[in-house]
Scaffold this motif. Sequence first.
Motif, short mmCIF file in Angstrom:
data_model
loop_
_atom_site.label_atom_id
_atom_site.label_comp_id
_atom_site.label_asym_id
_atom_site.label_seq_id
_atom_site.Cartn_x
_atom_site.Cartn_y
_atom_site.Cartn_z
N VAL A 186 20.36 -1.78 -12.23
CA VAL A 186 20.61 -1.77 -13.68
C VAL A 186 19.65 -2.73 -14.39
CG1 VAL A 186 22.31 -2.36 -15.48
CG2 VAL A 186 23.02 -1.05 -13.47
N ASP A 187 19.45 -3.91 -13.82
CA ASP A 187 18.51 -4.88 -14.42
C ASP A 187 17.09 -4.30 -14.50
OD1 ASP A 187 20.50 -6.72 -14.82
OD2 ASP A 187 20.05 -7.91 -13.02
N SER A 188 16.67 -3.62 -13.43
CA SER A 188 15.33 -3.00 -13.42
C SER A 188 15.22 -1.92 -14.50
CB SER A 188 15.03 -2.37 -12.06
OG SER A 188 15.06 -3.35 -11.05
N CYS A 189 16.30 -1.15 -14.68
CA CYS A 189 16.31 -0.11 -15.72
C CYS A 189 16.24 -0.73 -17.11
CB CYS A 189 17.55 0.76 -15.59
SG CYS A 189 17.55 1.80 -14.13
N GLU A 190 16.98 -1.82 -17.31
CA GLU A 190 16.96 -2.51 -18.62
C GLU A 190 15.55 -2.97 -18.97
OE1 GLU A 190 19.78 -5.72 -18.72
OE2 GLU A 190 21.49 -4.36 -18.62
N LYS A 191 14.83 -3.48 -17.97
CA LYS A 191 13.46 -3.96 -18.22
C LYS A 191 12.54 -2.83 -18.67
CE LYS A 191 13.80 -7.94 -15.19
NZ LYS A 191 13.93 -8.28 -13.77
N LEU A 192 12.88 -1.58 -18.30
CA LEU A 192 12.09 -0.42 -18.72
C LEU A 192 12.61 0.18 -20.03
CD1 LEU A 192 11.54 1.44 -15.32
CD2 LEU A 192 9.85 0.15 -16.63
N GLY A 193 13.62 -0.48 -20.62
CA GLY A 193 14.15 0.02 -21.90
C GLY A 193 15.18 1.12 -21.76
N VAL A 194 15.70 1.34 -20.56
CA VAL A 194 16.76 2.35 -20.37
C VAL A 194 18.04 1.81 -20.97
CG1 VAL A 194 18.21 3.50 -18.64
CG2 VAL A 194 15.72 3.39 -18.33
N ASP A 195 18.66 2.59 -21.86
CA ASP A 195 19.82 2.09 -22.61
C ASP A 195 20.94 3.13 -22.62
OD1 ASP A 195 21.31 0.35 -24.15
OD2 ASP A 195 20.51 1.10 -26.04
N ILE A 196 21.41 3.48 -21.44
CA ILE A 196 22.57 4.39 -21.33
C ILE A 196 23.54 3.78 -20.32
CG2 ILE A 196 21.25 6.50 -21.89
CD1 ILE A 196 21.38 7.18 -18.84
N PRO A 197 24.83 4.18 -20.37
CA PRO A 197 25.76 3.69 -19.35
C PRO A 197 25.36 4.21 -17.97
CG PRO A 197 26.92 4.90 -21.11
CD PRO A 197 25.47 5.08 -21.34
N ILE A 198 25.36 3.32 -16.98
CA ILE A 198 25.08 3.69 -15.58
C ILE A 198 26.36 3.39 -14.81
CG2 ILE A 198 23.62 3.27 -13.57
CD1 ILE A 198 21.40 2.35 -15.54
N VAL A 199 27.16 4.43 -14.60
CA VAL A 199 28.51 4.27 -14.05
C VAL A 199 28.46 4.31 -12.52
CG1 VAL A 199 30.83 5.31 -13.95
CG2 VAL A 199 29.55 5.31 -16.11
N PRO A 200 29.03 3.30 -11.85
CA PRO A 200 29.03 3.31 -10.38
C PRO A 200 29.84 4.49 -9.82
CG PRO A 200 29.59 1.12 -11.22
CD PRO A 200 29.62 2.05 -12.39
N GLY A 201 29.25 5.18 -8.85
CA GLY A 201 29.96 6.20 -8.09
C GLY A 201 30.69 5.53 -6.94
N ILE A 202 31.98 5.85 -6.79
CA ILE A 202 32.83 5.15 -5.81
C ILE A 202 33.33 6.14 -4.76
CG2 ILE A 202 34.95 3.81 -5.50
CD1 ILE A 202 32.74 2.38 -7.18
N MET A 203 33.03 5.85 -3.49
CA MET A 203 33.52 6.69 -2.39
C MET A 203 34.59 5.93 -1.62
SD MET A 203 33.24 9.57 -0.61
CE MET A 203 31.61 10.33 -0.52
#
Length: 283
Positions: A186-203
């Motif tokens: 998520v931190d890496s995505c933020e640095k690229l300007g990605v601004d959407i919810p990234i919801v954890p998939g839970i198994m």
Amino acid sequence: MDSQKKFEKTFSFELFPPKTEAGMEKLQANVKELAAVNPLYFSVTYGAGGSTQERTFQSVEWLVSQKLDTAPHLSCIGSSREEIIEILEHYKSQGIHRVVALRGDLPSGAGLGGIGDLNYANELVTLIRETFGDHFHIEVAAYPEFHPQAPSAEADILNFKRKVDAGANAAITQYFYNPDAYYRFVDSCEKLGVDIPIVPGIMPITNYTNLIRFSDACGAEIPRWIRKRLEGYGDDIASIKAFGIEVVSAMCDTLLRHDAPGLHFYTMNQSEPALKIWKNLGL
């Protein structure tokens, strides 16, 4: 993770289309139990090249008939643009407003090219936006531990960004058991300007053999301490399930306290494990 704070928390359940009538009856009973906790939506998986297409349609139709918000999966590999648009028109006519847009698995032995009009999920997202505007809320996949076919971690994050730039509204991650991998992604995505919810998939963990098989195939890491504990239980199914509920509940609690924007449960068409975790979290 800062940008994830502002998103409202969403909770959802994933199902797969059953192969038999008995499987469908079991699915319906489990969905009624899961629906009692008011998830935002149920997603329904879709086989490569439409191998479970008809069963997906039947499952989606039943969910819609129960007035449950439904997000069908749609994969582009092996389909023409016309076929994809036809499926989406069908979903639109059913009052569906949410889809999960995926590349899909390559048929064994196939390379990209010659197996459909679209090769990547970002192309599918673009097609949906060009054809249907904002009618559909588009979920896409994210891989905190990186897609098994990605040449590098950086390339995988750039691929994810392409899907977001094409018009994805939110993302669901591949399951994981190491929250640090999620935070770093998520931190890496933020640095690229990605601004959407990234919801954890839970198994939820219910079967050690199946878990190892799934995880080896999709590149999900099982931490060594979890593997060793599960191995130690041997065929003691009750202990495996109890340990699995405990470990996954603790991880979900940590994720939510660190501002994860919700949870998406891979139910494997079973209500009990997900609902036990749900109860442990006090949701």
